[in-house]
Write an enzyme that holds these catalytic residues in place. Structure first.
Site, PDB file in Angstrom:
ATOM      1  N   ASP A  51      -7.013   5.979  -3.733  1.00  0.00           N
ATOM      2  CA  ASP A  51      -6.411   4.612  -3.227  1.00  0.00           C
ATOM      3  C   ASP A  51      -5.975   3.513  -4.178  1.00  0.00           C
ATOM      4  O   ASP A  51      -6.858   2.875  -4.799  1.00  0.00           O
ATOM      5  CB  ASP A  51      -7.372   3.842  -2.099  1.00  0.00           C
ATOM      6  CG  ASP A  51      -6.449   2.841  -1.491  1.00  0.00           C
ATOM      7  OD1 ASP A  51      -5.234   2.429  -1.891  1.00  0.00           O
ATOM      8  OD2 ASP A  51      -6.936   2.111  -0.511  1.00  0.00           O
ATOM      9  N   HIS A  68      -2.844   1.519   6.849  1.00  0.00           N
ATOM     10  CA  HIS A  68      -3.288   1.499   5.471  1.00  0.00           C
ATOM     11  C   HIS A  68      -2.614   2.795   4.734  1.00  0.00           C
ATOM     12  O   HIS A  68      -3.087   3.795   5.379  1.00  0.00           O
ATOM     13  CB  HIS A  68      -4.634   1.105   5.076  1.00  0.00           C
ATOM     14  CG  HIS A  68      -4.828   0.933   3.576  1.00  0.00           C
ATOM     15  ND1 HIS A  68      -4.121   0.139   2.631  1.00  0.00           N
ATOM     16  CD2 HIS A  68      -5.641   1.709   2.741  1.00  0.00           C
ATOM     17  CE1 HIS A  68      -4.465   0.091   1.312  1.00  0.00           C
ATOM     18  NE2 HIS A  68      -5.233   1.230   1.429  1.00  0.00           N
ATOM     19  N   CYS A 105       0.739  -1.085  -0.088  1.00  0.00           N
ATOM     20  CA  CYS A 105      -0.010  -0.027  -0.208  1.00  0.00           C
ATOM     21  C   CYS A 105       0.852   1.138  -0.141  1.00  0.00           C
ATOM     22  O   CYS A 105       0.572   2.225  -0.610  1.00  0.00           O
ATOM     23  CB  CYS A 105      -0.911   0.118   1.282  1.00  0.00           C
ATOM     24  SG  CYS A 105      -0.304  -0.054   2.883  1.00  0.00           S
TER      25      CYS A 105
END
Length: 603
Positions: A359, A336, A277
């Site tokens: 994202d 995250h 991530c």
């Protein structure tokens, strides 16, 4: 009779223009311009200069494979006495006997990308056309006429021009900053970023339509978000959460975006191995800053992954407290990382511009493609999850409620609803240096407050209502999802027996174990070091006015950082008796010999 006007040489004044357009740090050898601003070119003539009233000049700018005026990829405009603020235009800046300076104005909604610039000498019997050169056009956060306008000088310096940053990792009890070199001002990175647009699914499916929409930062950011991962296309990074990186580079090794982007470009757009991530988010930040869209990297601790879109994260545990693995199960990542990008949202009602969540980590599909956002941070805070794009998923990441179920072979019973654990210490680098800036209050009201609970209830209610925004048709292909993770954490849980727990049906602050009213909390005796024993204190408090005796089931279990449960390495059960309002402390020690093998399997 005057001799015809002939262009001998042209000079795009790259150094002068690039300083004006805040692109000189990228290059002074080629013209890199921004929207809603003018640039100056010099035309050198052969035998005579430009005669106002006698000579007529027009200019053409073109981008894309099939430029067309109707789509905004081509514009032809005459040399005039004044510029037109909403369209391409040209005026004389100065005129000498054999040369002239022309100022060309770019509208604030122009398509970004590679351009050619031509001049037409409109003389009889036929005009003469000269190619003057090529330039690159970017978004302009310095201009109020551009949808990415950011008013504050310090914010522009940080979120557009700063090549250095910090990305926060770890967990809510140990927040660790990791330095990152974004490198968006490296000259070759600009070409890589524009190549990303040309390799997207959108361009490959309908290049004409894709080029026409490259004036919209909402569209461009969504396309880039999908291109950072390679799940659907020729994207930059391949994700790997298995812990086995033999055929590539471990995600934890990367400390900058430049090598990744150069490798992707040099290897004919084959995905670079491997990312997780924070790598996905950092590379996207580089691309967005390079294109002129303000961007920052954001870390959310205790980040929920809601797989079914109901705003709840559900887990199953057995009677020992062991967390069970289930197919397509929800999870809580200990951290995250995603992006925020700054832009207006003309596709939504007024008031939702500003920071938008994007994202690029491939978690769930959006319109059939692995991307997420842009989702308005303002909309997330107010629970307006019926707005484009992917707002329910983003809302859940920062504010889902957690439901724990005890499962046995014959039944499943809810035993706890946790309303406050998800979405803590949401962090990004501060403007004033290397300090951490906590922006949790931008995403949600104070945890446990009446306003926060009201927003959650409204968001759940909106799931059942028709969407207020239009369907997105820009990203449509699909592929299989990759799973896994690599960073390691531990789960230490305790549970009272199911018969002592009362179901909680309405959103409410997290409470200790209902009927029994025994509050349980684990504490570490000290920060654990690998190779040493783990010391734990379980604080048990009887909140009743009479004595209570309960059975506790304790479990220690390896977890990966995205919440996937692994091996249970420790379990213990016991009865405790507490007098009215009594607090008891139980000490436990888990030696390295007990958890060591389990820990090694997570790295």
């Amino acid at each position: 009779m005057a001799q015809g006007l002939e262009v001998a040489l042209s000079d795009l004044q790259c150094y002068r223009n690039n300083l004006k357009h805040y692109t000189a740090d990228i290059s002074t050898q080629r013209l890199i311009a921004r929207r809603a601003e003018s640039f100056t070119i010099k035309l050198q003539f052969k035998s005579r200069g430009y005669l106002e009233g006698t000579d007529r000049l027009a200019f053409t700018v073109e981008t894309g494979l099939w430029p067309e005026e109707a789509s905004g990829t081509k514009a032809t405009f005459h040399l005039a006495s004044s510029t037109q603020p909403k369209s391409w235009s040209a005026v004389v800046e100065s005129n000498d006997p054999n040369s002239m300076l022309v100022s060309i104005f770019i509208p604030g909604n122009a398509v970004i990308g590679h351009y050619s610039l031509k001049v037409h000498v409109l003389a009889k019997p036929s005009p003469t056309t000269y190619l003057l050169g090529h330039f690159v056009l970017l978004f302009n956060p310095w201009s109020p006429e551009d949808d990415v306008y950011l008013a504050d000088d310090k914010e522009r310096d940080e979120y557009v021009l700063n090549e250095y940053g910090l990305i926060y990792q770890g967990n809510e009890n140990w927040i660790h900053p990791s330095p990152w070199n974004f490198g968006q001002l490296e000259e070759d990175i600009l070409d890589v970023c524009l190549k990303l647009l040309d390799k997207s699914l959108n361009f490959r499916q309908d290049a004409f339509k894709d080029m026409a929409r490259r004036n919209d930062p909402v569209y461009v950011s969504r396309v880039i978000c999908a291109m950072i991962n390679c799940n659907d296309d020729a994207g930059v990074l391949e994700g790997n959460w298995s812990g086995n990186y033999a055929n590539g580079v471990s995600p934890s090794v990367w400390n900058g975006s430049v090598t990744i982007l150069r490798d992707w470009y040099a290897k004919e757009c084959q995905p670079v191995r491997y990312g997780q991530c924070w790598v996905f988010a950092a590379v996207m930040c580089t691309v967005m800053r390079c294109l002129g869209i303000p961007s920052r990297v954001v870390t959310n601790f205790n980040s929920a992954h809601d797989t079914n879109g109901n705003l709840f994260v559900e887990e199953l545990i057995d009677n020992t407290g062991k967390k069970l693995r289930t197919k397509n199960s929800d999870s809580i990542w200990n951290f995250h990382v995603w992006n925020e990008c700054w832009m207006e949202r003309r596709d939504l009602s007024p008031g939702y511009g500003g920071w938008q969540v994007l994202d690029p980590t491939p978690q769930e599909k959006s319109s059939g493609v692995y991307c997420c956002g842009p989702a308005s941070v303002k909309a997330i805070k107010e629970g307006n999850i019926d707005l484009n794009y992917d707002a329910p998923f983003v809302f859940a990441m920062v504010n889902a409620d957690c439901i724990s179920w005890i499962a046995s072979s014959w039944k499943k019973e809810k035993y706890l609803r946790d309303t406050h654990s998800v979405g803590t210490f949401i962090s990004t680098k501060s403007l004033d240096g290397d300090e951490r800036n906590d922006i949790t209050d931008k995403y949600k009201y104070r945890e446990g407050s009446q306003q926060e609970r009201k927003v959650f209830e409204q968001a759940v209610a909106r799931l059942k209502q028709p969407r207020r925004s239009t369907t997105d048709h820009s990203l449509q292909l699909s592929s299989e999802r990759n799973g896994g993770a690599n960073l390691e954490s531990r789960s230490l849980s305790s549970a009272a027996s199911p018969e002592e727990i009362q179901d909680q049906n309405k959103p409410q602050p997290n409470r200790p174990l209902s009927d029994a009213q025994i509050a349980l909390k684990f504490k570490l005796t000290k920060s654990p070091q690998i190779g040493e024993s783990i010391g734990l204190v379980l604080v048990a408090t009887n909140l009743n006015f009479d004595s209570k005796k309960v059975k506790l089931s304790l479990s220690g279990q390896s977890m990966q950082h995205e919440g996937r449960p692994l091996q249970q390495f420790w379990k213990h059960s016991m009865y405790i008796a507490l007098g009215p309002s009594e607090e008891g402390k139980l000490l436990f020690t888990i030696p390295y010999s007990t958890y060591g093998k389990s820990w090694m399997k997570t790295i």
